[in-house]
Write a protein that holds these residues in place. Structure first.
Motif, PDB file in Angstrom:
ATOM      1  N   VAL A 198       0.856  -1.183   0.000  1.00 37.81           N
ATOM      2  CA  VAL A 198       0.000   0.000   0.000  1.00 37.81           C
ATOM      3  C   VAL A 198       0.894   1.236   0.000  1.00 37.81           C
ATOM      4  CG1 VAL A 198      -1.789   1.298   1.210  1.00 37.81           C
ATOM      5  CG2 VAL A 198      -1.856  -1.212   1.203  1.00 37.81           C
ATOM      6  N   ALA A 199       0.871   1.972  -1.108  1.00 35.54           N
ATOM      7  CA  ALA A 199       1.716   3.153  -1.250  1.00 35.54           C
ATOM      8  C   ALA A 199       0.966   4.390  -0.777  1.00 35.54           C
ATOM      9  CB  ALA A 199       2.135   3.325  -2.711  1.00 35.54           C
ATOM     10  N   GLY A 200       1.560   5.127   0.157  1.00 35.29           N
ATOM     11  CA  GLY A 200       0.962   6.365   0.657  1.00 35.29           C
ATOM     12  C   GLY A 200       1.748   7.581   0.213  1.00 35.29           C
ATOM     13  N   GLY A 201       1.392   8.717   0.757  1.00 37.74           N
ATOM     14  CA  GLY A 201       2.018   9.968   0.368  1.00 37.74           C
ATOM     15  C   GLY A 201       3.503  10.024   0.652  1.00 37.74           C
ATOM     16  N   VAL A 224       5.139  -8.059  -6.490  1.00 39.99           N
ATOM     17  CA  VAL A 224       4.154  -7.702  -5.468  1.00 39.99           C
ATOM     18  C   VAL A 224       3.237  -6.608  -6.013  1.00 39.99           C
ATOM     19  CG1 VAL A 224       3.809  -6.704  -3.171  1.00 39.99           C
ATOM     20  CG2 VAL A 224       5.648  -8.357  -3.551  1.00 39.99           C
ATOM     21  N   PRO A 225       1.910  -6.798  -5.963  1.00 37.98           N
ATOM     22  CA  PRO A 225       1.008  -5.751  -6.459  1.00 37.98           C
ATOM     23  C   PRO A 225       1.034  -4.528  -5.561  1.00 37.98           C
ATOM     24  CG  PRO A 225      -0.252  -7.496  -5.395  1.00 37.98           C
ATOM     25  CD  PRO A 225       1.171  -7.975  -5.457  1.00 37.98           C
ATOM     26  N   VAL A 226       0.774  -3.365  -6.173  1.00 36.93           N
ATOM     27  CA  VAL A 226       0.853  -2.092  -5.460  1.00 36.93           C
ATOM     28  C   VAL A 226      -0.492  -1.377  -5.561  1.00 36.93           C
ATOM     29  CG1 VAL A 226       1.953   0.172  -5.352  1.00 36.93           C
ATOM     30  CG2 VAL A 226       3.319  -1.867  -5.882  1.00 36.93           C
ATOM     31  N   ALA A 227      -1.134  -1.174  -4.417  1.00 40.59           N
ATOM     32  CA  ALA A 227      -2.328  -0.338  -4.324  1.00 40.59           C
ATOM     33  C   ALA A 227      -1.921   1.007  -3.755  1.00 40.59           C
ATOM     34  CB  ALA A 227      -3.383  -1.002  -3.441  1.00 40.59           C
ATOM     35  N   SER A 228      -2.771   2.003  -3.904  1.00 44.20           N
ATOM     36  CA  SER A 228      -2.385   3.344  -3.460  1.00 44.20           C
ATOM     37  C   SER A 228      -3.498   4.018  -2.688  1.00 44.20           C
ATOM     38  CB  SER A 228      -1.991   4.220  -4.654  1.00 44.20           C
ATOM     39  OG  SER A 228      -3.040   4.274  -5.603  1.00 44.20           O
ATOM     40  N   THR A 229      -3.103   4.804  -1.692  1.00 44.06           N
ATOM     41  CA  THR A 229      -4.034   5.684  -0.993  1.00 44.06           C
ATOM     42  C   THR A 229      -4.277   6.913  -1.865  1.00 44.06           C
ATOM     43  OG1 THR A 229      -2.326   6.972   0.118  1.00 44.06           O
ATOM     44  CG2 THR A 229      -3.020   4.912   1.189  1.00 44.06           C
ATOM     45  N   GLN A 230      -5.145   7.799  -1.403  1.00 44.78           N
ATOM     46  CA  GLN A 230      -5.348   9.045  -2.143  1.00 44.78           C
ATOM     47  C   GLN A 230      -4.032   9.811  -2.275  1.00 44.78           C
ATOM     48  OE1 GLN A 230      -7.785  10.234  -3.823  1.00 44.78           O
ATOM     49  NE2 GLN A 230      -9.784   9.770  -2.949  1.00 44.78           N
TER      50      GLN A 230
END
Length: 623
Positions: free
Chosen positions: A233-236, A256-262
């Motif tokens: 989970v990639a954040g700011g 590894v898959p990468v999801a992101s926050t706003q």
């Protein structure tokens, strides 16, 4: 020694402060925004006049908006450069509070210089002073304490020396930065003092990048190697540390898959094979499905807010564990994670090296790749506008922008239904294209932030996307854009109400009460009449913007293309229907906790409570 007033000394000090990262030097405080009144006109105002050649000044219209502009500038500058904001005492100072909270929540540096009441108290009270019977040393500026990372009141000239150094330390600290407030009593601003020359010497603040502890990093490597279904989970923090390349290298090496926050969206390009889009309540079906079955979640630079975790209901694997990479220790420890307290770029590089030769199972990669492709088809369907003669939906507005923009364009948004649509649908083409302020989700942020971003990225097309509700909150900095010649592109979507809160109201049994902009039909009656006869396009034009009206998809396509090439501030105005109109994108893929009345007389609320209880039952405490 040099004899100057306190205000003159402060401005001169600020002009000599620099940051440095990766061998590149930046001016720390690149400009000062201001609205003058008693409390800063004869102190800071006079000092800025004398220093006009070395400290650029920008005249604002709203104190809150000036902070938003400064925050936009700081984010676009990757926190390596910031702006200061000066105000009068009283309402000028208290108007800073919302902007300060936004800056602090998002870990973005801004220097606040509000005027304050007399330190010497020649008259008590003075104009705009609030009297506190139990504490003579309290002023309205104390309201800034809880929303500032550092606060000091300069009651003597010589006190500025340690306070100014501490302020710079906090502004440049990756873990502690946010709003920094130096409250300046108006008499002290104008008081002269013999300052040591060393105070004005050029000073470089190197931005640190702490590396992970080797033992902790080894534990993180073992956790990733043992996982069957890891998800990052990639954040700011990925953007703040400039870790996009390191993240891409990690994803390409491990699969590894990468999801992101706003705040993290754009950390990978939308077409990177490992990018699975936004996560959480406003996320994609792909990312949220992976989150529900992940046995290891690697958080990088994220605070794991309730939107990201779907209020504690998203990560449902029985044995799910967390590894959190964060420069801030408090965030690294969340969700009972293995805390890797370190710079995101340094930690990702270390993790990639430690995982040399390791890759997730090929079947896992193939499966999430297929799900990513299926979601892209849903995005294209939402963006599609087969009949150019019809009015656009909100999603179709985004689709038209998707056709038009390149890597150079920057999109800014903060509140309403647009953040959800953007997080789910937008195809980020560059690391800094997606600029959605969702840490504080402050209505009225977009227009001033667009000015700040444009100042940090001159020559690039900057789009402020706003609904009618947000526009009405804070349109006044349009005048600043016109005055400064900043060619922001403003897209106003008129749907006659609060679309996001209207939908939430309906979901929680509130029946959209008080969320539409309609006329009241009679005394005591609901607002259920015709839409208000308000012309926001005319309002923008009256403030000096060039305005392009678009009523159909075809009109809008042409207007957006024309606006992109504009050299003056330009507004594109279009109607997207009433606030209860379906905007086009898929519904939320995960829950968000908004408590519903436990007892109610109206059926809608009773049904909503039953649904709420079902969701609450799925909440987990990760221990």
């Amino acid at each position: 020694m040099r004899r100057l007033t306190t205000a003159q000394a402060l401005v001169r000090f600020l002009t000599a402060q620099y940051t440095e990262r990766d061998g590149e030097r930046h001016r720390l405080v690149a400009a000062t925004w201001g609205i003058f009144g008693h409390g800063n006109v004869a102190g800071i105002g006079q000092a800025l006049l004398e220093s006009a050649d070395t400290m650029p000044f920008v005249q604002g219209r709203s104190e809150q908006a000036m902070v938003h502009a400064a925050v936009g500038y700081a984010r676009q500058s990757r926190r390596l450069s910031a702006h200061a904001v000066t105000t009068s005492i009283g309402p000028g100072a208290t108007n800073l509070v919302t902007g300060a909270a936004l800056a602090t929540v998002n870990h973005l540096p801004v220097l606040l210089l509000p005027g304050d009441v007399f330190a010497t108290r020649p008259a008590d009270p003075v104009l705009q002073q609030i009297e506190v019977p139990y504490a003579g040393d309290v002023s309205v500026n104390d309201a800034l304490r809880p929303v500032s990372r550092f606060f000091d009141r300069i009651t003597r000239p010589e006190a500025l020396i340690p306070a100014a150094l501490q302020a710079m330390r906090v502004l440049t600290d990756p873990a502690a930065t946010g709003a920094v407030t130096l409250a300046l009593p108006q008499d002290v601003q104008a008081e002269a003092y013999d300052w040591p020359e060393e105070f004005f010497a050029e000073r470089v603040w190197r931005i640190t990048a702490p590396h992970p502890d080797p033992g902790v990093l080894a534990d993180a490597v073992r956790a990733v190697r043992a996982a069957r279904r890891p998800l990052l989970v990639a954040g700011g923090g990925v953007h703040h540390s400039g870790a996009e390349d390191a993240l891409a290298a990690f994803a390409e090496a491990t699969g590894v898959p990468v999801a992101s926050t706003q705040a993290g969206k754009g950390a990978l390009r939308h077409d990177h094979p490992a990018d699975v889009g936004g996560i959480g309540h406003t996320g994609t079906a792909t990312a949220d499905a992976l989150a529900r079955t992940a046995d290891l979640v690697i958080g990088v630079g994220t605070r794991f807010t309730d939107f990201t975790t779907a209020s504690g209901t998203l990560f449902q694997h029985p044995g799910v564990r967390f590894v959190n990479i964060n420069v801030t220790g408090a965030d690294a420890h969340k969700l009972s994670a293995l805390p890797v307290v370190a710079d995101a770029r340094a930690a990702l590089r270390g993790l990639t090296e430690g995982l040399r030769g390791h890759r997730v199972d090929a079947a896992y990669e193939t499966a999430y790749g297929k799900e990513k492709a299926a979601w892209e088809e849903r995005v294209s369907a939402a963006f599609g506008a087969p009949d150019p003669a019809l009015p656009p939906t909100q999603a179709q507005v985004l689709g038209l922008l998707d056709e038009l923009v390149t890597e150079d364009d920057i999109l800014i948004n903060a509140a309403g239904s647009l953040p959800g649509d953007l997080h789910k649908l937008w195809r980020a083409r560059s690391a800094d294209q997606y600029h959605v302020e969702y840490g504080y989700s402050c209505m009225g942020y977009e227009i001033p932030a667009a000015i700040g971003v444009s100042m940090a990225a001159p020559g690039r097309p900057v789009w402020a996307l706003v609904g009618d509700g947000t526009y009405l909150m804070n349109p006044t900095e349009i005048v600043t854009a016109v005055q400064e010649g900043v060619p922001i592109r403003l897209v106003v979507l008129q749907n006659h109400g609060y679309a996001s809160i209207g939908g939430l109201s309906e979901a929680v049994g509130g029946e959209r009460f008080g969320t539409a902009y309609r006329q009241r039909t009679g005394p005591g009656r609901a607002y259920d009449g015709a839409p208000l006869p308000v012309d926001l396009a005319a309002n923008a034009a009256s403030l000096g913007m060039r305005v392009l009206r678009a009523t159909t998809v075809g009109d809008l396509r042409e207007a957006l293309a024309e606006a992109r090439e504009a050299t003056v501030p330009t507004c594109v105005y279009t109607e997207t229907g009433m606030p209860d109109t379906v905007s086009g994108p898929p519904a939320a893929q995960a829950w968000w906790d908004v408590p519903v009345a436990e007892t109610a007389a109206r059926p809608a609320a009773v049904t909503a409570r039953e649904d709420y209880d079902r969701h609450v039952a799925a909440r987990r405490r990760h221990l």
